[in-house]
Design a protein around this motif. Structure first.
Motif, short mmCIF file in Angstrom:
data_model
loop_
_atom_site.label_atom_id
_atom_site.label_comp_id
_atom_site.label_asym_id
_atom_site.label_seq_id
_atom_site.Cartn_x
_atom_site.Cartn_y
_atom_site.Cartn_z
N PRO A 17 80.23 34.24 29.51
CA PRO A 17 80.95 33.79 30.71
C PRO A 17 79.93 33.41 31.79
O PRO A 17 78.93 34.10 31.99
CB PRO A 17 81.76 35.03 31.14
N LYS A 18 80.18 32.30 32.47
CA LYS A 18 79.20 31.81 33.44
C LYS A 18 79.16 32.70 34.67
O LYS A 18 80.19 33.03 35.26
CB LYS A 18 79.52 30.38 33.84
N ILE A 19 77.96 33.05 35.07
CA ILE A 19 77.73 33.79 36.31
C ILE A 19 77.28 32.80 37.37
O ILE A 19 76.38 31.98 37.14
CB ILE A 19 76.67 34.89 36.11
N THR A 20 77.92 32.84 38.52
CA THR A 20 77.53 31.99 39.65
C THR A 20 77.16 32.87 40.83
O THR A 20 77.84 33.86 41.12
CB THR A 20 78.67 31.03 40.04
N TRP A 21 76.09 32.52 41.50
CA TRP A 21 75.66 33.27 42.66
C TRP A 21 76.14 32.58 43.94
O TRP A 21 76.52 31.41 43.91
CB TRP A 21 74.14 33.40 42.67
N PRO A 22 76.16 33.26 45.07
CA PRO A 22 76.65 32.67 46.32
C PRO A 22 75.96 31.34 46.62
O PRO A 22 74.75 31.17 46.42
CB PRO A 22 76.29 33.73 47.36
N PHE A 285 78.41 40.77 41.74
CA PHE A 285 78.75 40.84 40.32
C PHE A 285 80.05 41.62 40.11
O PHE A 285 80.93 41.18 39.36
CB PHE A 285 77.61 41.50 39.54
N TYR A 286 80.19 42.76 40.77
CA TYR A 286 81.42 43.55 40.62
C TYR A 286 82.63 42.75 41.10
O TYR A 286 83.70 42.77 40.47
CB TYR A 286 81.32 44.85 41.40
N ASP A 291 84.66 42.02 35.44
CA ASP A 291 85.78 42.08 34.51
C ASP A 291 85.62 41.09 33.36
O ASP A 291 85.87 41.43 32.19
CB ASP A 291 87.10 41.81 35.25
N ALA A 292 85.19 39.87 33.67
CA ALA A 292 85.03 38.86 32.61
C ALA A 292 83.90 39.24 31.66
O ALA A 292 84.03 39.08 30.43
CB ALA A 292 84.76 37.49 33.23
N ALA A 294 82.75 42.34 31.11
CA ALA A 294 83.16 43.52 30.35
C ALA A 294 84.09 43.14 29.21
O ALA A 294 83.97 43.65 28.09
CB ALA A 294 83.84 44.53 31.28
N ALA A 295 85.01 42.22 29.46
CA ALA A 295 85.93 41.78 28.41
C ALA A 295 85.18 41.04 27.30
O ALA A 295 85.47 41.22 26.12
CB ALA A 295 87.03 40.90 29.01
N ASP A 296 84.20 40.21 27.70
CA ASP A 296 83.47 39.44 26.70
C ASP A 296 82.60 40.34 25.83
O ASP A 296 82.55 40.17 24.60
CB ASP A 296 82.62 38.38 27.40
N THR A 297 81.90 41.27 26.46
CA THR A 297 81.06 42.17 25.66
C THR A 297 81.89 43.04 24.75
O THR A 297 81.52 43.29 23.59
CB THR A 297 80.16 43.02 26.56
N ALA A 298 83.05 43.51 25.25
CA ALA A 298 83.93 44.33 24.40
C ALA A 298 84.48 43.53 23.24
O ALA A 298 84.59 44.03 22.11
CB ALA A 298 85.06 44.91 25.26
N ARG A 299 84.85 42.28 23.49
CA ARG A 299 85.38 41.43 22.41
C ARG A 299 84.32 41.21 21.34
O ARG A 299 84.62 41.32 20.14
CB ARG A 299 85.82 40.08 22.99
N ARG A 300 83.11 40.90 21.75
CA ARG A 300 82.06 40.66 20.77
C ARG A 300 81.76 41.93 19.98
O ARG A 300 81.51 41.88 18.77
CB ARG A 300 80.79 40.19 21.49
N ALA A 301 81.79 43.08 20.66
CA ALA A 301 81.55 44.34 19.94
C ALA A 301 82.66 44.59 18.93
O ALA A 301 82.41 45.06 17.81
CB ALA A 301 81.46 45.49 20.94
N GLY A 302 83.91 44.27 19.33
CA GLY A 302 85.01 44.42 18.40
C GLY A 302 84.92 43.49 17.21
O GLY A 302 85.18 43.87 16.07
N ASP A 303 84.51 42.25 17.46
CA ASP A 303 84.35 41.29 16.38
C ASP A 303 83.26 41.74 15.41
O ASP A 303 83.40 41.59 14.18
CB ASP A 303 84.00 39.91 16.94
N ALA A 304 82.18 42.29 15.97
CA ALA A 304 81.08 42.73 15.11
C ALA A 304 81.49 43.92 14.24
O ALA A 304 81.05 44.06 13.10
CB ALA A 304 79.86 43.09 15.96
N ALA A 305 82.36 44.76 14.81
CA ALA A 305 82.82 45.94 14.05
C ALA A 305 83.75 45.52 12.91
O ALA A 305 83.80 46.18 11.89
CB ALA A 305 83.50 46.92 14.97
#
Length: 305
Positions: A17-22, A285-286, A291-292, A294-305
């Motif tokens: 997910p793209k991170i953008t700074w101020p 960041f918070y 949220d985006a 955290a969801a992406d890392t959790a999804r990838r971890a689930g896919d890997a499992a």
């Protein structure tokens, strides 16, 4: 036997997910002056000696004391030129030992986060009550001295227990600098609450530059510039973070401060850089990306499992 520390998910450096700074900035740049106190005769930890030489290591003590007597003031002046604020990795006992340094940094609106009480007291072998006491002491001491509530943590001498991250989150600490695994913030697995890893660096830490890699001042400044240029280019795709961890007894030496100041001049001239503090990076960041991610890392971890 664990295959990894299980503190964060594997997160490939592509298709994130793209991170953008101020302001659309590409790179968040922060400086971490380590303001530390090294005891001459600290209590012995059975797992690690505090000083390489037998007690009393007057030479080692005096070398580090140079930072507090001279180096910090020289570093502050170099940063003041461009209005760059520090995020201080603080041995919180400094608030009692040398309050003048703390007052000078606080007057510049520098951030303070905890680097333990002393950098000569290690977390190895601590029980939970001892570790809680250090966190509570850090919060209270910094608040009493500066009015700030610490938001981040770098363990004393980079030493931890298996419960450190969980305790940090429990006490409301927002970020840890202890993981070194990425160039973008990432959620850390904790039992309750939230915690993120803040990109810090061993590779461009002046301790490694001068003590481990034996760089000259010019080589170190060139290393910083190459790190900066690469992360700035990658920030075109998704915002990156560069931290420069410093020790005033090293970078604050007369023969080193000039090339480092030239690097700061270079950073200050770049329009796509957010020159900021770790606290402000964490806040952004918070609020905008946690949220985006955290969801992406959790999804990838689930896919890997």
């Amino acid at each position: 036997m664990k295959a990894d520390p299980e503190l964060y998910d594997f997160w490939p450096y592509r298709d994130r997910p793209k991170i953008t700074w101020p302001g659309g900035k590409k790179l968040a740049f922060w400086i971490a002056p380590n303001i530390e106190f090294y005891e001459l005769d600290p209590p012995a930890n059975p797992m690690r000696k505090s000083w390489a030489k037998p007690h009393p290591d007057v030479v080692g003590y005096g070398h580090r004391d140079y930072g507090n007597r001279v180096g910090h003031w020289r570093l502050m002046e170099a940063m003041d030129k461009h209005g760059m604020r520090g995020s201080v990795s603080l041995s919180v006992a400094m608030c009692q030992h040398h309050p003048e340094i703390i007052e000078a940094a606080n007057a510049r609106d520098w951030e303070f986060f905890s680097h333990g009480i002393y950098n000569t007291r290690y977390s190895y072998g601590m029980d939970e009550a001892q570790e809680r006491a250090i966190i509570e002491d850090s919060i209270k001491t910094v608040r009493d001295a500066t009015g700030q509530t610490i938001r981040g943590w770098l363990a004393p001498a980079l030493t931890h227990t298996e419960r450190t991250m969980d305790l940090l989150a429990e006490y409301g600490i927002d970020y840890t600098c202890d993981l070194f695994q990425d160039d973008q913030p990432q959620p850390v697995h904790v039992k309750k609450g939230r915690l993120i890893s803040m990109p810090y660096s061993l590779e461009v830490n002046d301790h490694y530059g001068f003590f481990v890699y034996n760089m000259s001042p010019r080589q170190y400044a060139d290393c910083l510039k190459r790190q900066f240029d690469q992360l700035l280019a990658e920030g075109e795709t998704s915002g990156t973070v560069m931290c420069v961890p410093l020790h005033a007894y090293l970078i604050g030496q007369p023969h080193r401060i000039g090339p480092f100041a030239e690097f700061l001049d270079y950073v200050a001239q770049q329009p796509d850089v957010w020159i900021t503090t770790a606290r402000d990076i964490a806040d952004h960041f918070y609020a905008n990306h946690y949220d985006a991610v955290a969801a992406d890392t959790a999804r990838r971890a689930g896919d890997a499992a």
